[in-house]
Write an enzyme that holds these catalytic residues in place. Structure first.
Site, PDB file in Angstrom:
ATOM      1  N   ASN A  11       0.872  -1.173   0.000  1.00  0.00           N
ATOM      2  CA  ASN A  11       0.000   0.000   0.000  1.00  0.00           C
ATOM      3  C   ASN A  11       0.913   1.229   0.000  1.00  0.00           C
ATOM      4  O   ASN A  11       1.465   1.601   1.025  1.00  0.00           O
ATOM      5  CB  ASN A  11      -0.889  -0.026   1.253  1.00  0.00           C
ATOM      6  CG  ASN A  11      -1.751   1.217   1.368  1.00  0.00           C
ATOM      7  OD1 ASN A  11      -1.853   2.006   0.426  1.00  0.00           O
ATOM      8  ND2 ASN A  11      -2.380   1.404   2.523  1.00  0.00           N
ATOM      9  N   LYS A  13       0.123   4.251  -0.405  1.00  0.00           N
ATOM     10  CA  LYS A  13      -0.520   5.457   0.146  1.00  0.00           C
ATOM     11  C   LYS A  13      -0.242   6.654  -0.762  1.00  0.00           C
ATOM     12  O   LYS A  13      -0.230   6.485  -1.963  1.00  0.00           O
ATOM     13  CB  LYS A  13      -0.062   5.686   1.592  1.00  0.00           C
ATOM     14  CG  LYS A  13      -0.255   4.428   2.441  1.00  0.00           C
ATOM     15  CD  LYS A  13      -0.067   4.656   3.910  1.00  0.00           C
ATOM     16  CE  LYS A  13      -0.267   3.340   4.653  1.00  0.00           C
ATOM     17  NZ  LYS A  13      -0.200   3.480   6.100  1.00  0.00           N
ATOM     18  N   HIS A  98      -9.628   1.222   4.699  1.00  0.00           N
ATOM     19  CA  HIS A  98      -8.375   1.441   5.427  1.00  0.00           C
ATOM     20  C   HIS A  98      -8.621   2.441   6.566  1.00  0.00           C
ATOM     21  O   HIS A  98      -9.419   3.370   6.409  1.00  0.00           O
ATOM     22  CB  HIS A  98      -7.310   1.974   4.469  1.00  0.00           C
ATOM     23  CG  HIS A  98      -5.941   1.988   5.077  1.00  0.00           C
ATOM     24  ND1 HIS A  98      -5.553   2.967   5.951  1.00  0.00           N
ATOM     25  CD2 HIS A  98      -4.908   1.124   4.980  1.00  0.00           C
ATOM     26  CE1 HIS A  98      -4.308   2.702   6.356  1.00  0.00           C
ATOM     27  NE2 HIS A  98      -3.901   1.590   5.782  1.00  0.00           N
ATOM     28  N   GLU A 100      -7.036   4.860   7.526  1.00  0.00           N
ATOM     29  CA  GLU A 100      -6.781   6.254   7.152  1.00  0.00           C
ATOM     30  C   GLU A 100      -7.966   6.845   6.386  1.00  0.00           C
ATOM     31  O   GLU A 100      -8.174   8.063   6.399  1.00  0.00           O
ATOM     32  CB  GLU A 100      -5.466   6.355   6.359  1.00  0.00           C
ATOM     33  CG  GLU A 100      -4.266   6.165   7.289  1.00  0.00           C
ATOM     34  CD  GLU A 100      -3.003   5.668   6.627  1.00  0.00           C
ATOM     35  OE1 GLU A 100      -2.923   5.655   5.390  1.00  0.00           O
ATOM     36  OE2 GLU A 100      -2.076   5.271   7.375  1.00  0.00           O
ATOM     37  N   GLU A 168      -5.464  -4.820  10.709  1.00  0.00           N
ATOM     38  CA  GLU A 168      -4.481  -3.752  10.868  1.00  0.00           C
ATOM     39  C   GLU A 168      -4.792  -2.954  12.130  1.00  0.00           C
ATOM     40  O   GLU A 168      -5.567  -1.982  12.077  1.00  0.00           O
ATOM     41  CB  GLU A 168      -4.525  -2.804   9.662  1.00  0.00           C
ATOM     42  CG  GLU A 168      -4.116  -3.430   8.356  1.00  0.00           C
ATOM     43  CD  GLU A 168      -3.504  -2.396   7.420  1.00  0.00           C
ATOM     44  OE1 GLU A 168      -2.388  -2.633   6.954  1.00  0.00           O
ATOM     45  OE2 GLU A 168      -4.123  -1.350   7.189  1.00  0.00           O
ATOM     46  N   GLY A 174       2.186   2.545  10.856  1.00  0.00           N
ATOM     47  CA  GLY A 174       3.118   3.656  10.715  1.00  0.00           C
ATOM     48  C   GLY A 174       3.793   4.077  12.008  1.00  0.00           C
ATOM     49  O   GLY A 174       4.405   5.144  12.071  1.00  0.00           O
ATOM     50  N   SER A 214       3.189  -1.764  10.501  1.00  0.00           N
ATOM     51  CA  SER A 214       4.643  -1.766  10.744  1.00  0.00           C
ATOM     52  C   SER A 214       5.299  -3.111  10.461  1.00  0.00           C
ATOM     53  O   SER A 214       6.163  -3.550  11.219  1.00  0.00           O
ATOM     54  CB  SER A 214       4.946  -1.301  12.175  1.00  0.00           C
ATOM     55  OG  SER A 214       4.520   0.040  12.356  1.00  0.00           O
TER      56      SER A 214
HETATM   57  P1  PGA Z   1       2.596   0.549   7.728  1.00  0.00           P
HETATM   58  O1  PGA Z   1       1.158   0.710   7.048  1.00  0.00           O
HETATM   59  O2  PGA Z   1       3.188  -0.749   7.193  1.00  0.00           O
HETATM   60  O3  PGA Z   1       3.367   1.753   7.291  1.00  0.00           O
HETATM   61  O4  PGA Z   1       2.387   0.489   9.195  1.00  0.00           O
HETATM   62  C1  PGA Z   1       0.315  -0.382   6.841  1.00  0.00           C
HETATM   63  C2  PGA Z   1      -0.971   0.088   6.234  1.00  0.00           C
HETATM   64  O5  PGA Z   1      -1.447   1.164   6.612  1.00  0.00           O
HETATM   65  O6  PGA Z   1      -1.562  -0.586   5.368  1.00  0.00           O
END
Ligand code: PGA
Length: 255
Positions: A11, A13, A98, A100, A168, A174, A214
């Site tokens: 992903n 983003k 997601h 976000e 997640e 993140g 992460s």
């Molecule tokens: P990250 O993000 O690996 O940077 O923690 C995962 C995601 O949001 O899909």
């Protein structure tokens, strides 16, 4: 249907800044992956890069994903992109719900409608669920259960088995704080038992469940082998071709 092998989804983003960088990263990942096609690998770039990256799409190898979709197919919906439009550019996976996007106001009901639209177009929805934080009493399991019930609303057993669930935890996204193998295993069992209550065990066991938050190459092997998940949804680490490919390789048995 259950992937016989692992599934690892990048992903990206809102990265990278230019098409040139996106093309470089994409070809770097594909070059490094050449001999590792046992795992299904999906790259989900920003929408704008999809047409260009899809030009080199092959039947075998890396697949294209989108980071969102709209639940209507056509009409007066300014700024939206439909599942048919994505399919027309070779996209075969769509990330839905997601955290976000949920933070920007996306609700469970919209997530459910998006899943239905995506399934209708024969694309694979990757639906994100996860708790904000954990409490000692385990109340966060109620939140996960409610999210699963809502995403499954109106879906028959034959539909739900086509859905990929990405667990997640928001506290792990993140932040560098990856969930432990025990956390992941426990959640995998919980997701399967929740789906068993909604459908039946056979159906529940057919779903692909991913872990995201992460994920790093250094811990991916343990998470994959002991966490009981089918693979990973990778954010930050997917922007570094070498790190991402090492995560993919960690899902290949006996390597
Ligand atoms: P990250 O993000 O690996 O940077 O923690 C995962 C995601 O949001 O899909």
């Amino acid at each position: 249907m259950k992937h016989t092998n692992a599934l690892v989804v990048a992903n990206w983003k809102l990265n990278p800044t230019t098409l040139a960088e996106a093309k470089n990263l994409y070809s770097e990942i594909r070059r490094k992956l050449k001999n590792y096609i046992a795992t299904t690998v999906v790259v989900s770039p920003p929408f704008l890069y999809i047409p260009e990256l899809s030009k080199t799409l092959k039947k075998e190898g890396v697949k294209l994903g989108a980071q969102d979709v709209y639940y209507e197919e056509i009409g007066p919906f300014t700024g939206e992109i439909s599942a048919s439009q994505l399919a027309d550019f070779g996209v075969s996976y769509v990330i839905i719900g997601h955290s976000e996007r949920r933070a920007l106001g996306e609700m469970d009901e919209q997530v459910n409608r998006k899943i239905q639209t995506v399934l209708k177009r024969r694309l694979t929805p990757i639906v994100c669920i996860g708790e904000k934080g954990r409490d000692e009493q385990g109340g966060f399991f109620n939140h996960i259960e409610a999210q699963i019930k809502s995403l499954a609303k109106g879906l028959l057993a034959k539909d739900i088995t086509k859905v990929v669930i990405a667990y997640e935890p928001i506290w792990a996204i993140g932040t560098g704080k990856t969930a432990t193998v025990e956390d992941v295993k426990e959640m995998q069992l919980f997701i399967v038992s929740t789906l068993t209550k909604l459908y039946d065990r056979k159906t529940a066991e057919k779903l692909n469940i991913l872990y995201g938050g992460s994920v790093k190459a250094s811990i991916a092997k343990d998470l994959y082998e002991q966490g009981g998940m089918q693979g990973f949804l990778v954010g930050g680490a997917s922007l570094n071709a070498e790190e991402f490919v090492n995560i993919v390789k960690s899902t290949i048995k006996n390597k």
